[in-house]
Enzyme design. Structure first.
Site, PDB file in Angstrom:
ATOM      1  N   HIS A 272       0.810  -1.223   0.000  1.00  0.00           N
ATOM      2  CA  HIS A 272       0.000   0.000   0.000  1.00  0.00           C
ATOM      3  C   HIS A 272       0.843   1.274   0.000  1.00  0.00           C
ATOM      4  CE1 HIS A 272      -3.957  -1.855   1.059  1.00  0.00           C
ATOM      5  NE2 HIS A 272      -3.182  -2.766   1.611  1.00  0.00           N
ATOM      6  N   LYS A 459      -7.908  14.021   4.731  1.00  0.00           N
ATOM      7  CA  LYS A 459      -7.067  12.842   4.689  1.00  0.00           C
ATOM      8  C   LYS A 459      -6.042  12.948   5.809  1.00  0.00           C
ATOM      9  CE  LYS A 459      -6.181  14.216   0.525  1.00  0.00           C
ATOM     10  NZ  LYS A 459      -6.351  13.094  -0.393  1.00  0.00           N
ATOM     11  N   ARG A 460      -5.271  11.915   6.044  1.00  0.00           N
ATOM     12  CA  ARG A 460      -4.199  12.014   7.055  1.00  0.00           C
ATOM     13  C   ARG A 460      -3.285  13.161   6.664  1.00  0.00           C
ATOM     14  NH1 ARG A 460      -3.492   8.182  11.118  1.00  0.00           N
ATOM     15  NH2 ARG A 460      -1.779   9.578  11.674  1.00  0.00           N
ATOM     16  N   LYS A 465       1.215  14.408   1.002  1.00  0.00           N
ATOM     17  CA  LYS A 465      -0.148  14.719   0.546  1.00  0.00           C
ATOM     18  C   LYS A 465      -0.292  16.228   0.274  1.00  0.00           C
ATOM     19  CE  LYS A 465      -1.922  10.707   3.043  1.00  0.00           C
ATOM     20  NZ  LYS A 465      -2.909   9.979   2.217  1.00  0.00           N
ATOM     21  N   THR A 567      -8.312   6.811  -1.612  1.00  0.00           N
ATOM     22  CA  THR A 567      -9.672   6.262  -1.660  1.00  0.00           C
ATOM     23  C   THR A 567     -10.684   7.384  -1.437  1.00  0.00           C
ATOM     24  OG1 THR A 567      -9.267   5.624   0.645  1.00  0.00           O
ATOM     25  CG2 THR A 567      -9.266   3.866  -0.990  1.00  0.00           C
ATOM     26  N   LYS A 571     -14.485   8.473  -3.220  1.00  0.00           N
ATOM     27  CA  LYS A 571     -15.715   8.810  -2.487  1.00  0.00           C
ATOM     28  C   LYS A 571     -16.268  10.139  -2.986  1.00  0.00           C
ATOM     29  CE  LYS A 571     -13.735   6.335   1.388  1.00  0.00           C
ATOM     30  NZ  LYS A 571     -12.845   6.446   2.568  1.00  0.00           N
TER      31      LYS A 571
END
Ligand code: 26W
Length: 723
Positions: A272, A459-460, A465, A567, A571
C-alpha cells in the site's frame, strides 16, 4: 440482527470443501455501524420513522459507537472490502486486533493538535460476540498471552460474514498488546510493542486456520492452498508466513521445503505504499529477543531464498535487492514478495511502480506474481447512506436496478445534456451542502460562507499529501483579493480534515499553519466574506460521510508517484465532486473514466519528477522568480504568523529552502506545482455556477461505478484468491 447471529451460536465454519479467503489486517477502520447495518437490513427509514413517532431523533444514536480501529486509508479500505465481500456473497473473512483504544480523538488548543484516548467502548460494544471457547495461547519468549476472538457481523444482502478481532488477555502486560492502535512510533518500547501486536495477530489467525484445516482435512496439507487463501494487508501481518512454517515443520513435521511450497500457494501480499519509512524492516535483534523460533524460521527461509537465487544464476546486485536479510534487519516486504503467490499494488500506476522500481528484480524473475487491483470504496456507505437524495435521482431516471448492480449508474450519462436532470442534480448538491453546513455549525460552531464553492482536502496529514501546498495556494488568493485583483471572485470555502501522527513534528506544524491562516482570513473584513478556511476537528468516518456528499471540489494534490492510490478521491467522485489534483494514484484512473476535460489536473507527472531528481531541482530559483509564491511562502518566517515559539514554521520554511539531513530542499516539489495549482483554482472559480460546471460534476458521479469495492473484491476473488 441477532436472528443472524444468536449470542450462543458457535462461529459458522466455512463449508468443508469450498475455498475461503482470510484478510489479515492490523487495522480495520470500521467507523459507526448502527446506520450502516440498519440500511443493509433495509429498515433504516422504518426505524427512523418509528423513533420519530416516539419523539426520538435517530441521530441520538451517533454517540453509542464508532470503532476507529485504524489510522487511515489502509484500515478503511479493509472495512470497505469486508462490506463488499458480504454484499457480493463471497466467503472472505477479516482477521484483526480488537484494540481497547482506537485512533486518538483530536482536539485543537490554540490551533495546535492535541490527542485524547478513543474510548470507543464507553457505551459497551453492541456489535461483537466474544468467543471464549475459541481462545488460544500465543507464545513470546518472555511469556504467554491469551488471544480471545470477538466476532462482529458484517451484513450483506444474502450473507453475514464475521469480522474476527482478537483481544489479548491473561495478565496486565498481556492486555497491553491489544490496548492501543499504534500509529508509527519512534521509541524502542513502542516498536517492540508494535512487533508483539504483529505476531499476536499473525499467530492468532494462522493458529486458528491451521487447526480448522486439520480438523476438517487431517494432516495432509497439500490441499491447504486449494481451500484457504490468506491476504497480507501490507507487511504488518507478514509474520503469519513464518508462523505457518513454524507450525507445519515443528508441530506436524512437514519438511521445510514442502512447507515453503504450501505457504506460497496460500499467502498473497498487497503493498500500500512506497514510502521508505513505511516499508517495515525489523532489526534481527528484536525478532530474536521476542520470537526466537520465528527468528530461526526466518533465517532458514532467507538461506533457502539465497540458495535458490544462486542456483538460479541471479546476479549479485539482484540478490542483494531481493534478499530477506538486509544487514542487521529482516525486510518484511522482501519476505512477503518471496513467499506470496500474488503481489498486488492498489492502483494501476502504483503497480507499475512496484514492477519498475520497488520490486523490479522480483518482477524480472517472477513476473506472473505481479497483478494490479485498483482500490474501491463501498457505495453502500459512501453513496447510499451518505447521499440518499442523489440515489433517489438515479431511481427516478434509471429505476432501482443500479442498487444491486452498481455499474448501471452509467446509464445516467445519457442525461448529461438534459437541463432538467442537471437541475435536479444541482439541487441535490445544494441540499447536501446545506446539510453539511448545518453539521459543521453543530460540530464547530462555524457558519460556512453562503453560496460558496466548497473545496475539501480531508485525509491524514502527511508532507507527501501536500496540505502545505494548498495552504500556500489559499494565501496567494488571499493576497490577490487584498489587492482587489479578483473582482469577480466567487466566495470559496476550503475544508480541511486531518489528523497527524502524534510524533510527526512537521505534520503538526502544518496543522498549526493552516489554523493560523484560517484565523487571519476570518479576522480580515476585506476578505472574510469571499474566502474561508474551516479545519474541522476530529475528522472521522462519520464526518467524512457528510463532507464527501456536500463538497464541490475534491483536492487530491500529492506529489506524483507517492500516493499509492487514495480512496477519498473515489468517495468524492461517487458523490459528484470534480477532482482538482495531480496525476497520481487512482486520480489517473478517475480522470480516465470521467474525462480529463471534466476535472482540473495540474502538476509534474512521475516522469518529470524523476527527471528533476536526476537533472537537479532548484526550489529557491523558482521562489526568486515568482513574487506571488514567495510572498505566500515567506509568511512562514516574516512574522505574519506565529507558532507559539515551537519552531514549527521555521522548520517548514527550511524544509523547502534548505532541506534536511535526509532530504533535499522541497522534497515534495511544492514550488514546481504550486503556480499551476493556483491557476486551476482560479479556473474553477471562473467556471463555477455555469451549467458546464454542474455537468462536469454530474459526469464524475455517473462515471464512478468502477471505483466500487465490489469490483475490487471480485477482482481479488478472481485474480488472486480463486474463490
Ligand atoms: C499518512 C502516511 C502513511 C502512509 C502509508 C500512513 C500509513 C501508511 C501505511 C503503511 C500504508 C497506507 O495506509 N497506505 C495507504 O493505503 C491506501 C489504501 O490502499 C491508499 O489509498 C493510500 O494511497 C496509501 O497511502
Amino acid at each position: 440482527m441477532w436472528a443472524f447471529f444468536p449470542r450462543n451460536s458457535v462461529s459458522i465454519p466455512p463449508a468443508a470443501d469450498k475455498k475461503s479467503a482470510y484478510y489479515l489486517s492490523i487495522e480495520f477502520l470500521i467507523g459507526r455501524m448502527f446506520y450502516n447495518n440498519l440500511m443493509e437490513l433495509g429498515v433504516l427509514e422504518d426505524v427512523r420513522g418509528l423513533l420519530a413517532e416516539k419523539g426520538v431523533d435517530i441521530s441520538a444514536f451517533e454517540e453509542i459507537e464508532d470503532a476507529a480501529l485504524g489510522n487511515g486509508g489502509l484500515g478503511r479500505l479493509a472495512a470497505c472490502y469486508m462490506d463488499s465481500a458480504a454484499a457480493c456473497d463471497l466467503p472472505v473473512y477479516g482477521r484483526g486486533i480488537r484494540y481497547r483504544y482506537g485512533l486518538f480523538k483530536q482536539k485543537f488548543e490554540d490551533g495546535f493538535q492535541e490527542e485524547l484516548p478513543d474510548d470507543w467502548q464507553s457505551f459497551g460494544d453492541p456489535w461483537s460476540i466474544r468467543r471464549e471457547s475459541e481462545s488460544r495461547r500465543i507464545r513470546f519468549a518472555d511469556g504467554e498471552v491469551l488471544s480471545v476472538p470477538y466476532d462482529m457481523p458484517i451484513i450483506g444482502k444474502n450473507r453475514v460474514n464475521a469480522l474476527r478481532l482478537y483481544q489479548a488477555e491473561g495478565s496486565e502486560s498481556a492486555a497491553k498488546i491489544s490496548e492501543y492502535l499504534y500509529p508509527a512510533d519512534d521509541t524502542e518500547e513502542g516498536k517492540l510493542l508494535r512487533l508483539r501486536q504483529e505476531y499476536f495477530l499473525s499467530a492468532s489467525a494462522v493458529g486458528e486456520l491451521v487447526e480448522g484445516y486439520v480438523k476438517r482435512h487431517g494432516k495432509d496439507f497439500s490441499r491447504f492452498g486449494e481451500l484457504c487463501a490468506i491476504q497480507l494487508n501490507d507487511t504488518h501481518p507478514v509474520l503469519a508466513v513464518a508462523e505457518f512454517l513454524r507450525i507445519l515443520t515443528e508441530e506436524y513435521f512437514v519438511p521445510f521445503g514442502r512447507a515453503v511450497g504450501i505457504a506460497q500457494s496460500v499467502f498473497h501480499y498487497t503493498n500500500h505504499t512506497i514510502l521508505p519509512e513505511a516499508l517495515e524492516c525489523w532489526p534481527k535483534k528484536y525478532i530474536e529477543k521476542l520470537l526466537p523460533d520465528i527468528y530461526d524460521i526466518l533465517l532458514r527461509l532467507a538461506a533457502k531464498q539465497y540458495r535458490d537465487m544462486k542456483k538460479g544464476g541471479v546476479p549479485k546486485e539482484d540478490c542483494a535487492a531481493m534478499r530477506i536479510v538486509q544487514g542487521k534487519n529482516i525486510s518484511m516486504a522482501n519476505t512477503a514478495v518471496y513467499m506470496a503467490g500474488k503481489v498486488n499494488g492498489v492502483a494501476a500506476i502504483h503497480t507499475e511502480i512496484l514492477k519498475n522500481s520497488l520490486f523490479a528484480p522480483a518482477y524480472r524473475y517472477t513476473p506472473e506474481k505481479f497483478v494490479n487491483v485498483t482500490n474501491g470504496v463501498t457505495q453502500r456507505r459512501w453513496l447510499m447512506l451518505c447521499d440518499p437524495e442523489l440515489c433517489r435521482l438515479y431511481d427516478k431516471y434509471i429505476g432501482e436496478g443500479w442498487r444491486d448492480n452498481f455499474s448501471e449508474i452509467g446509464k445516467m450519462r445519457a442525461f448529461a445534456a438534459d437541463a432538467e436532470v442537471l437541475g435536479g442534480f444541482a439541487a441535490v448538491k445544494g441540499e447536501n451542502k446545506r446539510r453539511l453546513a448545518a453539521y459543521i455549525r453543530g460540530r464547530e460552531g462555524i457558519e460556512l460562507l453562503p453560496n460558496a464553492i466548497v473545496y475539501a482536502q480531508v485525509k491524514r496529514l502527511h508532507e507527501y499529501k501536500r496540505q502545505l501546498m494548498t495552504a500556500f495556494a489559499i494565501l496567494e488568493i488571499y493576497f490577490r483579493l487584498k489587492r482587489g485583483e479578483l473582482p469577480d471572485f466567487r466566495p470559496s470555502v476550503f475544508l480541511f480534515g486531518a489528523k497527524s501522527a502524534p510524533s510527526y513534528f512537521r505534520a503538526k506544524g502544518i496543522i498549526k499553519f493552516i489554523n493560523e491562516i484560517a484565523k487571519k482570513i476570518d479576522g480580515d473584513p476585506d476578505v472574510r466574506d469571499k474566502l474561508q478556511i474551516v479545519f474541522v476537528c476530529n475528522y472521522d468516518v462519520s464526518y467524512a460521510e457528510k463532507i464527501v456528499a456536500g463538497s464541490d471540489v475534491s483536492l487530491q494534490v500529492s506529489t506524483a508517484g507517492l500516493e499509492a492510490s487514495g480512496t477519498g478521491n473515489m468517495k468524492f467522485m461517487m458523490n459528484g465532486a470534480v477532482t482538482c489534483g495531480t496525476m497520481d494514484g487512482a486520480n489517473i484512473e478517475i480522470v480516465e473514466r470521467a474525462g480529463r476535460e471534466n476535472n482540473y489536473i495540474f502538476g509534474a507527472e512521475v516522469e518529470e519528477i524523476a527527471r528533476l531528481k536526476e537533472e537537479g531541482y532548484d526550489p529557491n530559483a523558482r521562489l526568486a522568480a515568482d513574487g506571488e509564491m514567495r510572498r505566500a511562502v515567506q509568511t512562514l518566517t516574516d512574522g505574519t504568523f506565529g507558532d507559539g515559539g515551537r519552531g514549527y514554521f521555521k522548520d517548514l520554511y527550511d524544509s523547502l529552502t534548505v532541506g534536511a539531513s535526509w532530504h533535499k530542499p522541497d522534497h515534495y516539489f511544492i514550488m514546481r506545482d504550486l503556480p499551476e495549482y493556483v491557476d486551476r483554482l482560479l479556473e474553477i472559480n471562473a467556471e463555477y455556477g455555469a451549467q458546464s460546471f454542474v455537468r462536469k460534476q454530474f459526469i464524475n458521479a455517473v462515471s464512478a461505478a468502477y471505483f466500487s469495492s465490489d469490483r475490487s473484491v471480485r477482482e481479488y476473488a478472481e485474480k488472486i484468491w480463486n474463490l
